[in-house]
Structure formats: structure tokens, C-alpha cells
Enzyme design. Sequence first.
Site, PDB file in Angstrom:
ATOM      1  N   GLU A 166       0.696  -1.236  -0.024  1.00  0.00           N
ATOM      2  CA  GLU A 166      -0.033   0.050  -0.026  1.00  0.00           C
ATOM      3  C   GLU A 166       0.558   1.264   0.032  1.00  0.00           C
ATOM      4  OE1 GLU A 166      -2.651  -0.409   3.412  1.00  0.00           O
ATOM      5  OE2 GLU A 166      -3.597  -2.076   2.506  1.00  0.00           O
ATOM      6  N   ASN A 186       2.305  -5.110  -3.004  1.00  0.00           N
ATOM      7  CA  ASN A 186       0.883  -5.476  -2.689  1.00  0.00           C
ATOM      8  C   ASN A 186       0.089  -4.336  -2.456  1.00  0.00           C
ATOM      9  OD1 ASN A 186      -1.043  -7.575  -2.137  1.00  0.00           O
ATOM     10  ND2 ASN A 186      -0.891  -6.981  -0.009  1.00  0.00           N
ATOM     11  N   HIS A 231     -10.292  -6.468  -1.931  1.00  0.00           N
ATOM     12  CA  HIS A 231     -11.210  -6.659  -1.305  1.00  0.00           C
ATOM     13  C   HIS A 231     -12.563  -6.112  -1.873  1.00  0.00           C
ATOM     14  CE1 HIS A 231      -8.680  -7.740   2.352  1.00  0.00           C
ATOM     15  NE2 HIS A 231      -7.880  -6.754   1.702  1.00  0.00           N
ATOM     16  N   GLU A 263      -5.785 -10.918  -1.275  1.00  0.00           N
ATOM     17  CA  GLU A 263      -6.502 -10.779   0.140  1.00  0.00           C
ATOM     18  C   GLU A 263      -8.044 -10.801  -0.620  1.00  0.00           C
ATOM     19  OE1 GLU A 263      -5.294  -7.507   2.266  1.00  0.00           O
ATOM     20  OE2 GLU A 263      -3.184  -7.742   1.783  1.00  0.00           O
ATOM     21  N   ASP A 281     -11.897 -11.099  -0.845  1.00  0.00           N
ATOM     22  CA  ASP A 281     -13.035 -11.105  -0.173  1.00  0.00           C
ATOM     23  C   ASP A 281     -14.288 -10.342  -0.867  1.00  0.00           C
ATOM     24  OD1 ASP A 281     -12.539  -8.511   0.872  1.00  0.00           O
ATOM     25  OD2 ASP A 281     -11.747  -9.491   2.997  1.00  0.00           O
TER      26      ASP A 281
HETATM   27  C1  XIL Z   1      -6.153  -6.289   8.379  1.00  0.00           C
HETATM   28  C2  XIL Z   1      -6.437  -7.376   9.298  1.00  0.00           C
HETATM   29  O1  XIL Z   1      -7.634  -8.169   8.628  1.00  0.00           O
HETATM   30  C3  XIL Z   1      -7.168  -6.860  10.584  1.00  0.00           C
HETATM   31  O2  XIL Z   1      -7.410  -8.227  11.466  1.00  0.00           O
HETATM   32  C4  XIL Z   1      -6.190  -5.911  11.213  1.00  0.00           C
HETATM   33  O3  XIL Z   1      -6.712  -5.567  12.198  1.00  0.00           O
HETATM   34  C5  XIL Z   1      -5.634  -4.875  10.240  1.00  0.00           C
HETATM   35  O4  XIL Z   1      -5.150  -5.508   9.081  1.00  0.00           O
HETATM   36  N1  XIL Z   1      -4.785  -4.870   3.632  1.00  0.00           N
HETATM   37  C6  XIL Z   1      -4.099  -5.499   4.114  1.00  0.00           C
HETATM   38  C7  XIL Z   1      -3.952  -6.432   5.450  1.00  0.00           C
HETATM   39  O5  XIL Z   1      -2.778  -5.769   3.372  1.00  0.00           O
HETATM   40  O6  XIL Z   1      -2.925  -6.569   6.063  1.00  0.00           O
HETATM   41  C8  XIL Z   1      -5.360  -5.998   6.202  1.00  0.00           C
HETATM   42  O7  XIL Z   1      -5.351  -6.738   7.420  1.00  0.00           O
HETATM   43  C9  XIL Z   1      -6.307  -5.622   5.299  1.00  0.00           C
HETATM   44  C10 XIL Z   1      -6.029  -4.691   4.182  1.00  0.00           C
END
Ligand code: XIL
Length: 783
Positions: free
Chosen positions: A497, A539, A575, A605, A607
Site C-alpha cells: 500500500e 501488494n 477486497h 486478499e 473477499d
Molecule cells: C487487516 C486485518 O485483517 C485486520 O485484522 C487488522 O486489524 C488490520 O489489518 N490490507 C492488508 C491487510 O494488507 O494486512 C489488512 O489486514 C487488510 C487490508
Amino acid sequence: MSTKQTTTTFKLFIFITASLLCLGLLLFNWTAPISNAARSNLLTNGTFDSDTSSWWLVTGNGAAASMSIINQELCVDITSAGVNTWDVIIGQSNVPLVASQLYTVDFTASTDMPRWFITKGGLAVSPYTGYFHAQEYLQSSDYQHSHQFFADTTDASSKFEFHIGGQTGQTCFDNVSLSAIAPTAAPTAVPTLTPTAVPAPVGTQVDLVKNGRFDDSLTHWRNSVGGNGDASVSIAAEELTYTIAAEGDNTWSLILLQKYLPLTQGFSYTVSFDARANADRWVNLKVGQATSPYASYGSNTILVTTSAQTFTHTFTMNHASDNCVNLEFHLGARGTGSITFDNIKLETDTAAVPPPSSYVGQTAALTGYPLRWHGQQTNVDVGAAVSTAPFHCDDTYRQTLAREYDIITAEGVMKFGPLHPAADLYDFGEADNMMEFAEQHNMDVHGHVLVWHSSLPDWVENGSFTRQEMIDVLYDHIDTVLGRYAGKIKVWDVVNEAIDDTTYGLRSTPWLNNIGTDYIDLAFQRARQADPSTLLVYNDYGISGLGAKSNAVYNLVADMVGRGIPIDGVGFQMHLWLLSPPDPADMAANMARYDALGIDVYITELDISIEMPVTYSDLVNQATLYKLVLQTCLEAPNCHHVTTWGFTDAHSWIPGFFPGRDEGLPFDTSYGAKPAYHALIETFNQGSAPLTAVPDTTDIVLNWPGGTASCTYQLYRTTQPHQAPVAGNLHHTWTSGPATFRDSNAATAGSIYFYKLQTTVCPQAPALSNEIGAVTFAVVPGS
Ligand code: XIL
């Protein structure tokens, strides 16, 4: 009356009064002998053998309730609930509490329905100040409560209260006592705290605590700081020192703890440790439930002095077995200073340790081949992010994870903060646990994440560093972490990020601000050096399609590739939200431009969250979107990796981070496979020989070129898409014929059916077809 006379009369009055009082006490003792246990009870009439005297009842907020004695218990009938627990209170006044005294509160209770209630002790007059407080969930008819507290305040007229409002019904209490506990026995002095060699096992005792000797690291211990507290942990001379800079508001504002210890009902446990402090200091030792509402299984309050001493505390686990217990030292609210610990143990008989569960085996609800098997057939890693608590505490979570996935990402524990809480301290405990699990189950590991602006420890977030110092921090972290797991982690998210959502330039982070724009290059170069075998990924979120942010990331990666900076992949977090699905054509075009650079795409990641409340058709749409994402990946030559962020709706970050949205993962909260799961399996099965369906007005003819004449075929038919191929859906079975079938049962015009065909006995490996949906033609009247 003279002064002398007055004095004499007064003396006589005192004498008579005192005599009557003594006589009264004698009579009282004679008429109602009290047991030893009750002798120290500060409450009056806690056994309710005859009446409710000395207990009062107050109601507020429209609540209505009455007290009565039923079967020698004090029962409260609430006919109108009020709003809050404190809208119905029963209690006693004028309970004399003394500061620095340890007390125990005991009672039994029963209720006609499950309810929350609170036990409280506090200042009798306004402003109400709580001296002790326990919130509990009362479910059973024979609830037994015992909890200890340490009084910080002397108050001759405290209140003792049960707050039971907010719900109508009957709750009964009995044997309520509040007693002072005799001071903890003087600890035995030991000469020094010098560490010894690994202790030989004592008899049949096993130690449940990990790394209680602090020989080189903090691993497995956590420092929980809240409520205006400030404290740090350091390891020196193989001892752990807890240094308190700000004491915090409560004892629990500063907690040194270890999590996930398994305690078995009925067994006895001994906690022991060595400790000394810079000045005399009370410490609350607690062994209890890890999750809210906190219930204590065994606790003690102990005076640690300046000379090193060994403390022991023994308790019996009088609660249901619990695999996720915390061992905690509550160190706040007792002044600043320092306390040093060593040799912390929680021991029990070997027999008390539950046998390790076997995590191999099938999730009952699922038949057929799991995701990981399908991924292996198509050269795609299927992964899931792993959340620590269920990973330890929930066997079904572990079983499902092990069965379905062939690569895991730690959802939190490999981030900078958890792994590297202080400049010279690393905590690999949880990361090691996940590595071990992956190894046991023949899984790979996806490392997440080395460089990110979030999950940074305070010392990095708020530290002041020169460019060189920050580079040293970066290099030390990369070398230590990648060094420890060299050769064992397949792929690492090196930078996460880094692109700003508004400017599309580099995001302002401690890394950028202290090092400068080359921090990304430096991180990737150092990572390649530290573990040449691991794949290195950039990422980010919101970059799977085409658009300004996606272009910014593409340009960053292309520029790195052009300059020879080692980078192997780009991670699309994905996401997604069901209400704004990505354009598959854009995704494919984006994957293609990375392919042209020689860069692989990792879906890291995934979802797909849904607006609550969720309907079945939402779940079908979600399944379709899962299918589309996987399909796009399968069709791209440079996409071999799909990880979801979690796998069960029972443990997902979505509801916490996107209020109003949930249910984004392939398994439901009971680990049942959702349509999304079946859609993923179907997508994997939709190879070069897909099942096809040709409907007419009454029949549907199915054909599967993937089958051969010598197979046994099982045809599954459902009226909803993406259902499990289970016995209940089995429509027809045949052997040794061609893989073609006329479904003349689909007799009604306009019927919709979804089919999957499974071969079970074949010369080649058993296989499941894709799913095909078909609608028989509607007969147009008059045609
Ligand atoms: C999130 C986790 O899912 C949470 O449990 C935590 O509190 C914060 O981080 N992008 C990412 C992940 O790269 O590391 C994040 O994970 C979600 C967004």
C-alpha cells in the site's frame, strides 16, 4: 445535676449498654452458631434462610421488580425490565472495605433464562465509584461464582450490588458472601534470580508456558498497554524486565501476558515465578478466559519486594475446559517503577494435558476434492489468511484450513508491530506456530508484510531517525525475519500500500519520510539478498482493474523492472464489494500488461462483502463474482495464486472494518461451504471439456466429453446454482456408458436445473465436471 453525677450516670449507662450488647452477642452466638466460612462474611443474611432483611431493591427507568424468599434463596422477579442492567439493583449498604486487603466474592445463582448481570462494590454516596466489578453471563440453573479483588480504598460504608435489569424474569441468589482473604503467605526467599539450565521435568509435571525463562527473546509474551499506561519490556541477563513509565488508570491498564494455554476441567495447576521489583509492589496474577466477558479461573494478589523471591499459586480448574486461556500479570495503577520476572511456569500433571488434536480429516459437510486439490491440478495456489485466535482455539477452523488450502498468509502476526515490538526485540512465537502448521499440513506460506505504514510499533511510528538509521531499521528487520525463515516462505509481500489514494504518488509513511523515495528499491534489494529463494511482491488495494491508482502501481513496478530492481510479482488485494464488482475485461488487460513485464499477479486478499441482511440471491451473485475472479486468473498465463482474506464468515475482518457489510468468504459461520465455495470448485473444473446441456421443451440432454465409457457416473441436479454434490442432490447414477444423459425428468416446460457430473470409478483419476444450468423451453400457447 452536678458534673460528677452526670459522669456517674453516663458511666452506668455505658456499662448497661455494653453488658446488654455482650449478652446480645452471646445470645446471638448461642442461638445461631455460624460456620467458619461465614465468620468473615461482611454481608448480613447471605443465606436467605428466612427473610430478605438487610437486602434492598431499587428500580429505575420504568423497571418493576420484587424480592422474595423461595426455597431459602433470594429471588427477584422482574416484571418490567427497564433499559440497563442498573435499572434493577439489589444490594446491601455499609459493607466495610479496607484498602490493601484481598477479598473474595462468592455466590450461587440461577435464572429462568440466560442473562447478563453485574456484581459491583462501590462508594455508597454520589459520585458512585466502583471498587470491584465483574460482568457475567448467567445461563445455567446452578451458576457458581467466585472472584477475588484487591481493595484500593478504605470505606466503612461501601455498597455490595447485583445489577440485574434489562430483562424480565426471575433470578435467584444464594450463599452470597464477601470475605476478606488472609494475606498471601510470605513468599520464600531465593538467593538470586540467576538463570539455571533447562530444568529437569519435575515428576510428571508439564509446563504449559512457552519461553518462561526469557533466555533470548520476548517470544510468546505480550505487553498490553491501555488506560493511560505506558510500559516497555526488555530482556537482559535472561530475565524479563517490565518498566513502567506511566502507571495507568487501573491494574489492568498494564498487562504482561501469554495467550492460548489449554486448561482442562477438574485438574489442578500451579503457577510459579521468580520476581523482584524496584520497590514493594502488588501484582495481580490472573489465569483466565481470553475473551470477553473475562472470567478468572485462578488468581492471586502478590506482594513483590526488592529481594528476589519465588512465588507459587495453586488452583483447580473449576470451569469447563478451555484451550485459549490467558496467563496475565496485571501491573498497572500501582506507581511507576520496574519489575523483573524469570522462570514463569504453569504446571500440571501430564494427564491433564489434552491429547493433541489431529487436524487431518474431512470437514463433515464437504465431500469431494478440496480447493487445494483442484488448485494443484491447474497450477494455482489456493490460499487463506489465518487469524490467530481461531487458529489456536477452534478445531474446525484448523481442520477446514488444512483440508482446503495449500498456502497460508498470517492475517496479523508477521506484520512489523507484532514481530518486532521493540528495537532490540523480536517475537516470533505466533509466526513460528503458523510455519509449523504449514509444514505439518504440507502447505506453503505467503509472508505478509515487511514494509507497510500500518501495524507499525510505536518505536518506529513515532521514533526519530536519520535516513541511515531508518535504513538500518529496515535492513535489520528484513535480515532477521527473512533470515529466520529463509527457504521456507514461498513469497513475501515486501511493500504494501505505498501509493496514495488521492495523489497517486507515494503515500506519506515513516519509511518515505525518513528514507526517501528509494525505500521501496532498498527493501526489495535487501529482501532478495536476505532470502534469494523467496518471491518478492508489491501488494496494494484498488488496483485489479484499470484506473489512476492501478496505473500508478503499474508504472512503479514497470520502472523497478526497467531499473533491474528485483521484483517478481504484484499483489491485487481485491477486497471487493458485491455492489461494485470489477470489470473482468479490465482485470484481464491489467494482468496482461504485467505479463508483458514478466511480472506475476497474485490475488492476495480476496473477499466479497455483502450489504446486510444477506439473501440467497446475494450469495449466488457473490459466487458468480468469485467465479469470475478465479476464471480471469486461470485464463491469464501469469496468475497462479488466489488467496482469500480469511475463509469463514465466523472470523473475518469485514464487519469490523466495513460496518453494515459482511459474509464475504467462501465458508459460512458454521463452516458450511457457501455457493461461493462451490462456484470456485466449478470454475476449477471447467477445463477444456466442459459439461454441456441442450434443452428442449421437456428434456435436457447432457454431454461430457471428459468422461469415458468405463466410468461410473453420478449426476447431481439442483434447482439453485452452486449447491454441494451431496447424496440429497444425486439425481441419477449409471455405469460404463457414454458420458451423455437425457434427463427426461425435467418434464415441465420452463424448469430450471443445475447439473454437475462426477466420475467415481475410472481408469483415470475421479473427476467432477463444471456446473451447467439449463431451462427447458416454455411452450408458447397456440404454437
Ligand atoms: C487487516 C486485518 O485483517 C485486520 O485484522 C487488522 O486489524 C488490520 O489489518 N490490507 C492488508 C491487510 O494488507 O494486512 C489488512 O489486514 C487488510 C487490508
